[in-house]
Motif scaffolding. Structure first.
Motif, PDB file in Angstrom:
ATOM      1  N   GLN A 155       3.902   1.672  -5.484  1.00  0.00           N
ATOM      2  CA  GLN A 155       3.806   1.321  -6.888  1.00  0.00           C
ATOM      3  C   GLN A 155       2.687   2.186  -7.404  1.00  0.00           C
ATOM      4  O   GLN A 155       1.530   2.035  -7.012  1.00  0.00           O
ATOM      5  CB  GLN A 155       3.530  -0.165  -7.063  1.00  0.00           C
TER       6      GLN A 155
ATOM      7  N   THR B  81       5.893  -0.606   8.627  1.00  0.00           N
ATOM      8  CA  THR B  81       6.163  -1.217   7.342  1.00  0.00           C
ATOM      9  C   THR B  81       5.438  -0.447   6.260  1.00  0.00           C
ATOM     10  O   THR B  81       4.301  -0.053   6.429  1.00  0.00           O
ATOM     11  CB  THR B  81       5.700  -2.682   7.335  1.00  0.00           C
ATOM     12  N   LEU B  82       6.124  -0.239   5.188  1.00  0.00           N
ATOM     13  CA  LEU B  82       5.592   0.553   4.090  1.00  0.00           C
ATOM     14  C   LEU B  82       5.610  -0.297   2.838  1.00  0.00           C
ATOM     15  O   LEU B  82       6.651  -0.841   2.478  1.00  0.00           O
ATOM     16  CB  LEU B  82       6.508   1.767   3.922  1.00  0.00           C
ATOM     17  N   ASP B  83       4.460  -0.460   2.200  1.00  0.00           N
ATOM     18  CA  ASP B  83       4.474  -1.073   0.882  1.00  0.00           C
ATOM     19  C   ASP B  83       5.169  -0.085  -0.042  1.00  0.00           C
ATOM     20  O   ASP B  83       4.783   1.073  -0.108  1.00  0.00           O
ATOM     21  CB  ASP B  83       3.048  -1.316   0.366  1.00  0.00           C
ATOM     22  N   ILE B  84       6.216  -0.525  -0.722  1.00  0.00           N
ATOM     23  CA  ILE B  84       6.956   0.407  -1.560  1.00  0.00           C
ATOM     24  C   ILE B  84       6.009   0.933  -2.635  1.00  0.00           C
ATOM     25  O   ILE B  84       5.378   0.162  -3.342  1.00  0.00           O
ATOM     26  CB  ILE B  84       8.197  -0.275  -2.147  1.00  0.00           C
TER      27      ILE B  84
ATOM     28  N   LEU C 289      14.586   5.533   4.213  1.00  0.00           N
ATOM     29  CA  LEU C 289      14.157   4.145   4.351  1.00  0.00           C
ATOM     30  C   LEU C 289      15.052   3.249   3.515  1.00  0.00           C
ATOM     31  O   LEU C 289      15.401   3.609   2.384  1.00  0.00           O
ATOM     32  CB  LEU C 289      12.724   3.968   3.857  1.00  0.00           C
TER      33      LEU C 289
ATOM     34  N   ALA D 161       9.273  -1.899   2.599  1.00  0.00           N
ATOM     35  CA  ALA D 161      10.375  -1.210   3.259  1.00  0.00           C
ATOM     36  C   ALA D 161      10.023  -1.101   4.728  1.00  0.00           C
ATOM     37  O   ALA D 161       8.853  -1.001   5.085  1.00  0.00           O
ATOM     38  CB  ALA D 161      10.577   0.171   2.662  1.00  0.00           C
TER      39      ALA D 161
ATOM     40  N   MET E 264       0.724   6.970  10.613  1.00  0.00           N
ATOM     41  CA  MET E 264       1.565   8.135  10.322  1.00  0.00           C
ATOM     42  C   MET E 264       1.275   8.578   8.905  1.00  0.00           C
ATOM     43  O   MET E 264       1.015   7.754   8.035  1.00  0.00           O
ATOM     44  CB  MET E 264       3.039   7.743  10.353  1.00  0.00           C
TER      45      MET E 264
ATOM     46  N   GLY F  40      17.665   2.363  -1.484  1.00  0.00           N
ATOM     47  CA  GLY F  40      17.195   3.271  -0.447  1.00  0.00           C
ATOM     48  C   GLY F  40      16.202   4.270  -0.998  1.00  0.00           C
ATOM     49  O   GLY F  40      16.120   4.483  -2.206  1.00  0.00           O
ATOM     50  N   MET F  41      15.407   4.822  -0.074  1.00  0.00           N
ATOM     51  CA  MET F  41      14.444   5.873  -0.420  1.00  0.00           C
ATOM     52  C   MET F  41      14.635   7.021   0.553  1.00  0.00           C
ATOM     53  O   MET F  41      14.948   6.792   1.729  1.00  0.00           O
ATOM     54  CB  MET F  41      13.013   5.364  -0.210  1.00  0.00           C
TER      55      MET F  41
ATOM     56  N   VAL G 117      10.702  -3.096 -12.441  1.00  0.00           N
ATOM     57  CA  VAL G 117      10.273  -4.096 -11.452  1.00  0.00           C
ATOM     58  C   VAL G 117      10.292  -5.485 -12.084  1.00  0.00           C
ATOM     59  O   VAL G 117      10.708  -6.459 -11.468  1.00  0.00           O
ATOM     60  CB  VAL G 117       8.866  -3.764 -10.901  1.00  0.00           C
ATOM     61  N   ARG G 118       9.860  -5.548 -13.355  1.00  0.00           N
ATOM     62  CA  ARG G 118       9.775  -6.837 -14.025  1.00  0.00           C
ATOM     63  C   ARG G 118      11.118  -7.313 -14.558  1.00  0.00           C
ATOM     64  O   ARG G 118      11.433  -8.501 -14.504  1.00  0.00           O
ATOM     65  CB  ARG G 118       8.778  -6.732 -15.187  1.00  0.00           C
TER      66      ARG G 118
ATOM     67  N   PHE H  42       2.798  11.579   5.915  1.00  0.00           N
ATOM     68  CA  PHE H  42       3.762  12.621   5.570  1.00  0.00           C
ATOM     69  C   PHE H  42       3.245  13.428   4.392  1.00  0.00           C
ATOM     70  O   PHE H  42       2.690  12.875   3.454  1.00  0.00           O
ATOM     71  CB  PHE H  42       5.102  11.996   5.179  1.00  0.00           C
TER      72      PHE H  42
ATOM     73  N   ARG I 113      -0.795   0.950  -8.619  1.00  0.00           N
ATOM     74  CA  ARG I 113      -1.585   0.337  -7.545  1.00  0.00           C
ATOM     75  C   ARG I 113      -2.133   1.373  -6.597  1.00  0.00           C
ATOM     76  O   ARG I 113      -3.259   1.275  -6.118  1.00  0.00           O
ATOM     77  CB  ARG I 113      -0.692  -0.600  -6.709  1.00  0.00           C
TER      78      ARG I 113
ATOM     79  N   TYR J  77      -0.966  14.791  -2.288  1.00  0.00           N
ATOM     80  CA  TYR J  77      -0.455  13.460  -1.946  1.00  0.00           C
ATOM     81  C   TYR J  77      -0.110  13.334  -0.469  1.00  0.00           C
ATOM     82  O   TYR J  77       0.457  14.235   0.131  1.00  0.00           O
ATOM     83  CB  TYR J  77       0.778  13.154  -2.792  1.00  0.00           C
ATOM     84  N   ARG J  78      -0.464  12.184   0.109  1.00  0.00           N
ATOM     85  CA  ARG J  78      -0.081  11.832   1.482  1.00  0.00           C
ATOM     86  C   ARG J  78       0.609  10.490   1.465  1.00  0.00           C
ATOM     87  O   ARG J  78       0.085   9.525   0.895  1.00  0.00           O
ATOM     88  CB  ARG J  78      -1.318  11.713   2.391  1.00  0.00           C
ATOM     89  N   LEU J  79       1.793  10.408   2.086  1.00  0.00           N
ATOM     90  CA  LEU J  79       2.465   9.118   2.269  1.00  0.00           C
ATOM     91  C   LEU J  79       1.979   8.546   3.595  1.00  0.00           C
ATOM     92  O   LEU J  79       2.181   9.161   4.644  1.00  0.00           O
ATOM     93  CB  LEU J  79       3.984   9.331   2.304  1.00  0.00           C
ATOM     94  N   CYS J  80       1.321   7.399   3.574  1.00  0.00           N
ATOM     95  CA  CYS J  80       0.688   6.855   4.783  1.00  0.00           C
ATOM     96  C   CYS J  80       1.369   5.568   5.238  1.00  0.00           C
ATOM     97  O   CYS J  80       1.684   4.704   4.430  1.00  0.00           O
ATOM     98  CB  CYS J  80      -0.784   6.554   4.522  1.00  0.00           C
ATOM     99  N   LEU J  81       1.568   5.442   6.548  1.00  0.00           N
ATOM    100  CA  LEU J  81       2.152   4.234   7.124  1.00  0.00           C
ATOM    101  C   LEU J  81       1.329   3.809   8.332  1.00  0.00           C
ATOM    102  O   LEU J  81       0.921   4.655   9.124  1.00  0.00           O
ATOM    103  CB  LEU J  81       3.588   4.491   7.593  1.00  0.00           C
TER     104      LEU J  81
END
Lengths: 232, 232
Positions: free
Chosen positions: B85, B80-83, A230, A79, A179, B178-179, B169-170, A181, B88, B226-230
């Motif tokens: 999963q 860019t963010l790896d969606i 996103l 994304a 970054m 969207g997210m 996914v499969r 969040f 993983r 949890y941390r969302l990292c970009l």
């Protein structure tokens, strides 16, 4: 699909991408050869070649000189996020953007900020506290540390007139950064955001570097109504 | 910079990108012409051309046939963010991934989910509640609705063995979606996450479509750590 005008390579790429996504071209399978796709779209083979190369570079197709082009199985979907620029974000929602500088001081950064930016204890930083508004209501509260050794010019900047983000985007180029969040109680940001200290808010932490030199670390608390969006 | 081996177009692109970012090539200014860059890198002009085309398509350079190539001023930076999963992500941290299906039911979706997916009142959905674990501890709690008209095969899937994300996914390709991220109290997710209902947690909402057909809407509550990292 062959129309009055030759298709652009981008439109061919987008159509093939949709066919990969909806499995008209299934994972692991060969897709039609360039000549056949060119006939379908009524365009030159070179145009198809450009489209397929792009999809191969993006990790969706595997092209082999003799064996043909296959759809790669289970590619990692990505994304893309426009890096939040607070004024643009507010104005894109049709709201008036406002900004207030709440505090400005020079001194060493606290330990957690020093750790983030790998700063020695004595390093001088400019500390800034600012509030960003949407239609006059609090939208985001920011605490920021700027490393004066890397960006000495900010010491003389009029940051009551121009917000630190915009000043840095214009004046302090960066090579890389990150970054993060997470969610936390509004805490000390509650007064500025006009909510209760126990209200959950989204926090963005961001740091940037110019090669080896740390530029800035910011900690931004967003108002409760904020959504980070996103596209997939 | 000219070495023993010719540089790849990607390495030339990356070097030029760094020079744009650190303003060796300043915004609005002309960069050296292709022939000069080719000499510097000891490669063919076509290789430089490929690198510059890529940067132009990404919105960093403006190429004019006669006037030369300029750095675009203040391009919108993208991350860019790896969606995510979930398996993983957990395994990438060196932790053991675990999964439990907590609930499964068929029926119409609640009103807010119907609104998200633009579903009529009578539409049948598969409702799934699942808990994802990292080293045995709660990592993410998910509530998900899947539109059976779009993905009938999921009715027969063994979702106690394979988590819904991986099954979809499969088996259920999508064309777009969207997210959204925000913060809220853990609320009804608290019991599953092992925290207090008032604890702030990060929530991700995600929806996907296959052309006009809605596939799924998921609401994921992440554990407090949890941390969302970009990357920038």
């Amino acid at each position: 699909m062959a129309g009055d005008r030759a298709a652009s390579w981008q439109s061919i790429r987008d159509t093939i991408m949709l066919r990969i996504r909806d499995r008209t071209y299934p994972p692991g399978e060969l897709i039609p050869n360039e000549a056949d796709i060119a006939t379908e779209f009524g365009c030159a083979r070179a145009t198809v070649n450009r489209a397929l190369r792009d999809l191969a570079e993006a990790g969706f197709l595997d092209r082999r000189r003799k064996a043909g082009t296959r759809v790669i199985e289970a590619p990692q979907r990505k994304a893309t996020l426009d890096i939040p620029q607070i004024r643009r974000e507010v104005e894109a929602r049709g709201q008036a953007y406002g900004y207030r500088l709440l505090a400005r001081a020079t001194g060493p950064a606290p330990e957690d900020v020093r750790a983030r930016l790998r700063l020695p204890e004595v390093e001088e930083t400019l500390y800034l506290e600012s509030l960003h508004l949407a239609d006059g209501a609090p939208h985001m509260f920011e605490r920021r540390w700027v490393v004066l050794r890397t960006v000495p010019a900010i010491a003389a900047a009029d940051l009551a007139a121009v917000n630190p983000n915009e000043w840095l985007v214009r004046e302090a180029p960066y090579t890389h950064g990150g970054m993060e969040f997470h969610a936390e109680p509004a805490g000390a940001a509650a007064a500025a955001l006009g909510c209760s200290p126990t209200d959950p808010v989204l926090v963005m932490e961001r740091q940037t570097w110019l090669h080896e030199a740390p530029i800035t670390y910011a900690r931004e608390h967003f108002a409760q109504s904020y959504r980070l969006c996103l596209g997939l």
